[in-house]
Design an enzyme around this catalytic site. Structure first.
Site, mmCIF file in Angstrom:
data_model
loop_
_atom_site.group_PDB
_atom_site.id
_atom_site.type_symbol
_atom_site.label_atom_id
_atom_site.label_comp_id
_atom_site.label_asym_id
_atom_site.label_seq_id
_atom_site.Cartn_x
_atom_site.Cartn_y
_atom_site.Cartn_z
ATOM 1 N N GLY A 30 -0.303 -10.764 -12.427
ATOM 2 C CA GLY A 30 1.091 -11.058 -12.075
ATOM 3 C C GLY A 30 1.979 -9.836 -12.086
ATOM 4 N N GLY A 47 -1.857 -3.084 -14.942
ATOM 5 C CA GLY A 47 -2.808 -3.120 -16.052
ATOM 6 C C GLY A 47 -2.268 -3.490 -17.417
ATOM 7 N N GLU A 77 0.209 -4.525 -6.892
ATOM 8 C CA GLU A 77 0.675 -5.444 -5.844
ATOM 9 C C GLU A 77 2.054 -5.037 -5.313
ATOM 10 O OE1 GLU A 77 -1.092 -7.244 -4.306
ATOM 11 O OE2 GLU A 77 -2.441 -8.484 -5.510
ATOM 12 N N HIS A 96 5.412 -12.704 -8.746
ATOM 13 C CA HIS A 96 4.071 -13.101 -8.301
ATOM 14 C C HIS A 96 3.253 -13.520 -9.518
ATOM 15 C CE1 HIS A 96 0.011 -13.152 -6.943
ATOM 16 N NE2 HIS A 96 -0.306 -12.036 -7.570
ATOM 17 N N HIS A 159 -5.839 -16.867 -4.121
ATOM 18 C CA HIS A 159 -5.225 -15.857 -4.985
ATOM 19 C C HIS A 159 -4.154 -16.438 -5.912
ATOM 20 C CE1 HIS A 159 -3.260 -11.596 -5.159
ATOM 21 N NE2 HIS A 159 -3.148 -12.243 -6.299
HETATM 22 ZN ZN LIG Z 1 -2.253 -11.719 -8.117
#
Ligand SMILES: [Zn+2]
Length: 273
Positions: A30, A47, A77, A96, A159
């Site tokens: 996320g 990370g 992302e 996300h 996803h």
């Molecule tokens: Zn993701």
């Protein structure tokens, strides 16, 4: 650091904790971002667990993803967030996550498009499914692009989900609505299938958005969301049925036996006499 930026850092941390506590993200999944003045993007680092961040873990990048400030590396992302900010000047925050029920729909290749719940219709309309793209690549953003202008939340095939808004809480609450909608749609499916509202009722809900103070680019379009009439049309098409391999072989065998008892309709007329 300006007070407003400090507050936004706190807001990102809070939304990260909400997502983690709700089980929408595992481990370091996320990401959450905010648009600062001058199109600088404040985003969570790669990370790290988004439920346990400190203000100084956040990173600032430009709209092309170049790092401007911060010790850590920005989210992998990043491009997903930048795509939304570039396409939607009105958007100031993107969230996300992988909320499990909504992500289950995304993994099953199913969008959330039934017009079944007034609150969801008023807030989001429906939640389309963006085609799969490898996480962290341009491919993923390309799949989102057709939907970014006129939706506020999307499922990402195989996803997760992504939502955006004018601040981190609006983006978070839109994700919350997506997951809640997915849970209810799943239960309705298990109980024999959701029954969408008729078109006239869905039109009333779209018209009520102004009354609820809902600001969105989303509009009522054919199939988004699906109405009772759309679903009735679908069920008017011929019914499909399934056979096991054994049942199919039995049907073929029966047909062959019946044919061998009679002169073949395929054989030339002369050979029948
Ligand atoms: Zn993701």
């Amino acid at each position: 650091m300006p007070h407003a930026e400090h507050q936004l850092r706190e807001d990102i941390l809070r939304v990260g904790r909400f997502c983690f506590d709700r089980g929408w993200i595992a481990a370091s999944d996320g990401n959450v971002s905010v648009r600062l003045p001058d199109d600088r993007i404040l985003i969570t680092p790669a990370g790290m667990c988004k439920g346990m961040l400190k203000c100084e873990d956040l990173v600032i990048c430009d709209l092309e993803g170049n790092k401007l400030e911060g010790e850590r590396n920005p989210s992998t992302e990043m491009d997903m967030h930048l795509t939304v900010y570039k396409m939607r000047e009105d958007i100031r925050s993107v969230v996300h996550a992988h909320p499990p029920v909504a992500t289950g729909f995304a993994a099953a290749g199913r969008e959330l498009n039934l017009g079944i719940l007034p609150e969801v219709i008023v807030r989001l309309g429906s939640v389309p499914l963006a085609r799969y793209g490898t996480p962290g690549t341009r491919e993923l953003s390309d799949g989102m692009m057709p939907y970014v202008p006129s939706y506020d939340a999307l499922l990402l095939a195989n996803h997760g989900a992504v939502a955006w808004g004018e601040d981190p809480f609006q983006a978070f609450f839109r994700m919350d609505t997506v997951e809640h909608y997915a849970r209810i749609a799943l239960v309705a499916h298990l109980l024999g299938g959701a029954k969408p509202l008729p078109r006239v009722e869905i039109e009333k809900l779209f018209a009520a958005r102004a009354r609820y103070g809902v600001k969105t680019n989303n509009r009522f379009e054919p199939g988004s969301p699906l109405t009772a009439e759309d679903v009735a049309e679908d069920s008017a098409t011929p019914e499909k049925f399934e056979l096991t391999r054994e049942q199919l072989l039995a049907v073929i065998e029966e047909a062959l036996r019946a044919a061998s008892d009679r002169p073949s309709i395929l054989a030339p007329a002369s050979s029948r006499s």
